[in-house]
Design an enzyme around this catalytic site. Structure first.
Site: not given
Lengths: 115, 483
Positions: A72-73
């Site tokens: 996600d990051l």
């Protein structure tokens, strides 16, 4: 644990707990090591798309997500309109993703950056 | 910038090794060189990880691993993280009862000035109160049924006889043991018996009965003649030592089925634990000797003051060192205060309540009322049920809520709280008039004593790990309630 040596029974329980949590189970293949009981994995509110999301697994943490939070990051960093908290790639850490050619495969290689 | 800071722990050294006692988990870890260095460095104040890597002469990978392990064990924390609050979880409702203490008599043939039951700080009017002087057979039988009814899935339960002087009502003790055996068998449970006595009424016949029936015996005794006779006297003031000494010797000679323990009340006037221990263990021959400071309000002459606690700690440390040398060599020592604490350290006990009173242990007064423990038996304000009508669960839950360690603000920053949890309710009631009050008058002593026991634990782990393996097994025998 290598540096702290367990002495009493409670320390042994903590060590077991930490060992169990050592790795995320997300995109790994082959399941848990032989002999180990299968780990419960019930994603809750987890996005099935490769896009950023605010996700938690069944225990309220991030270790049991079907996608690693690092994914996600990385996604935030690449294309999201939301200002994700990623390392400063202009000045301090320009190469923080250089070892990560394909996020699904290489997400473990994203550098840890200490602010 | 994320700063790393020290978490909550007590660091101690033993046998040339460094250890951590973590709070509140109560885990004990041995430190290696890099982990010691990280903790030393952060002792001066929080630092970012990069600074730790820069300042310490170890490979960065090793330091990163060390830091991760220290964070995992909660020995380190992020300085800006909110401190974790103590979870205020109550034990599950219907918690099984495992020990019931029956005050079979509220009369005593001795007249010890410091006695919490009859002395100056008593809670219940035992002389002119409404309760019968002796527990009836019907009440004792009902108590047995109460214990077996409230013990849930537990296979082994304990019944302890207490007083006043227990042996004044020996007839009921005997009949109750027979009844309890029969009822336990019907219920498919095992039941174990013990009693506490001042030894004045031990006869050959009673000794024979206790030995044959494997009844655990604890003797309340204060030491050699001059110490015993200072407080443990008959109503006419005559000391009891000469009466009890020969009786105890024949008990120890005949009763071999359970280890016999001595339980000593220390006062400011009899504060010589070393001498008392030697007399009781070596000259009389008790298997083990346990000490407790007298429970009293602070203004009594015999109350142990601050300097007294320091002296007591020094004396306990001497005995504890002897305990260590004996245990390291695989010999029995018999200082039961150390052994009990070592067992708790070994298991990693982290208590929400100082003891099992009102939870797994309860006391029954002569009229069948059930109280928190034997020390409160008969007190209406500490009643949580009766043997006939069972436990009042509402009262119990309210009581558990009020006495949880999370409610004791004074304890929230103390590293010894996993083991102490505020200390004895009865002591707090006598000192502060409030069972929920932490026993602040002996905090220093508790921390000093816990540190001593941790050092012994660490030293035994290095010198004779086999000794600690014994602690993994359940104790072969349970001692009876402290007098």
């Amino acid at each position: 644990m290598k540096h702290l040596r367990r002495v009493n029974r409670k320390a042994a329980r903590i060590e077991r707990h930490l060992d169990e949590q050592r790795d995320v189970v997300a995109l790994q293949r082959g399941g848990p090591p032989q002999g180990a009981p299968p780990r419960p994995h019930i994603p809750l509110g987890c996005s099935l798309l490769f896009s950023p999301g605010w996700e938690a697994d069944s225990s309220g943490g991030a270790a049991g997500l079907c996608q690693p939070v690092e994914r996600d990051l990385f996604d935030c960093h690449l294309g999201c309109f939301w200002p994700a908290q990623v390392p400063d790639q202009l000045n301090h850490s320009p190469d923080w993703t250089s070892k990560c050619a394909a996020a699904q495969k290489d997400w473990r290689k994203i550098d840890l950056i200490f602010p | 910038m994320s700063l790393l800071a020290l978490g909550e722990f007590h660091r101690f050294s033993a046998a040339e090794s460094d250890f951590l006692y973590l709070v509140p988990s109560a885990a004990v870890f041995q430190l290696d060189e890099p982990s010691r260095a990280v903790l030393d460095l952060l002792g001066a104040g929080p630092l970012p990880v990069a600074a730790i890597l820069e300042q310490l002469p170890y490979p960065a990978d090793a330091l990163r691993e060390t830091i991760a392990e220290l964070i995992g064990a909660r020995a380190l924390r992020y300085a800006n993280a909110q401190p974790e609050s103590v979870p205020r979880e109550l034990p599950p409702s219907g918690f099984p009862l495992s020990t019931l203490v029956l005050n079979v008599s509220n009369q005593c043939n001795l007249s010890c000035a410091y006695c919490y039951e009859y002395g100056e700080d008593k809670i219940v009017d035992t002389a002119f109160g409404a309760q019968p002087k002796f527990m009836s057979q019907a009440t004792a039988d009902a108590a047995v049924d109460f214990l077996l009814g409230q013990c849930g899935p537990q296979k082994l339960v304990h019944l302890t006889f207490f007083g006043g002087e227990t042996l004044l009502n020996f007839r009921v003790v005997k009949t109750t043991i027979a009844y309890a055996r029969q009822r336990a068998e019907q219920a498919g449970k095992r039941i174990d018996f013990s009693l506490t006595t001042n030894a004045t009424l031990l006869s050959e016949e009673i000794i024979e009965y206790l030995a044959e029936n494997e009844v655990g015996v604890t003797i309340s005794i204060d030491g050699p003649r001059e110490m015993q006779d200072q407080f443990r006297v008959y109503h006419n003031g005559v000391g009891s030592y000469d009466v009890i000494a020969p009786k105890i010797r024949s008990l120890l000679q005949r009763h071999r089925s359970r280890p016999i323990g001595a339980r000593v009340t220390l006062t400011s006037q009899t504060l010589d634990a070393g001498r008392i221990f030697r007399h009781l263990r070596e000259e009389i021959g008790f298997w083990e000797v346990g000490f407790a400071p007298v429970t009293t309000s602070p203004n009594r002459l015999y109350a142990i003051g601050e300097s007294g606690f320091d002296r007591m700690l020094a004396q306990f440390r001497e005995l504890a060192d002897e305990f260590l040398e004996c245990s390291a060599a695989g010999r029995h020592h018999g200082f039961s205060n150390v052994r009990d604490t070592l067992e708790e350290i070994h298991k990693g006990v982290s208590k929400a309540y100082p003891c099992g009173a009102g939870l797994g242990l309860m006391g029954v007064s002569t009229d069948g009322d059930v109280a928190l423990c034997h020390r409160f038996a008969g007190s209406d304000s500490h009643k949580i049920g009766s043997v006939g009508n069972g436990i009042d669960r509402q009262v119990q839950v309210r009581w558990l809520e009020q006495h949880h360690i999370a409610e004791k603000t004074d304890c929230s920053r103390c590293w010894a709280r996993p083991l102490c949890s505020g200390g004895c309710y009865h002591e707090a009631h006598v000192r502060y008039g409030d069972t929920a009050h932490p026993n602040l008058h002996y905090c220093e002593w508790i921390r000093g004593w816990t540190d001593t026991c941790l050092r012994i634990y660490g030293a035994l782990w290095v010198r004779n790990p086999k000794f600690l393996e014994q602690l993994d097994q359940e104790p072969e025998y349970e001692t009876s309630a402290a007098s």
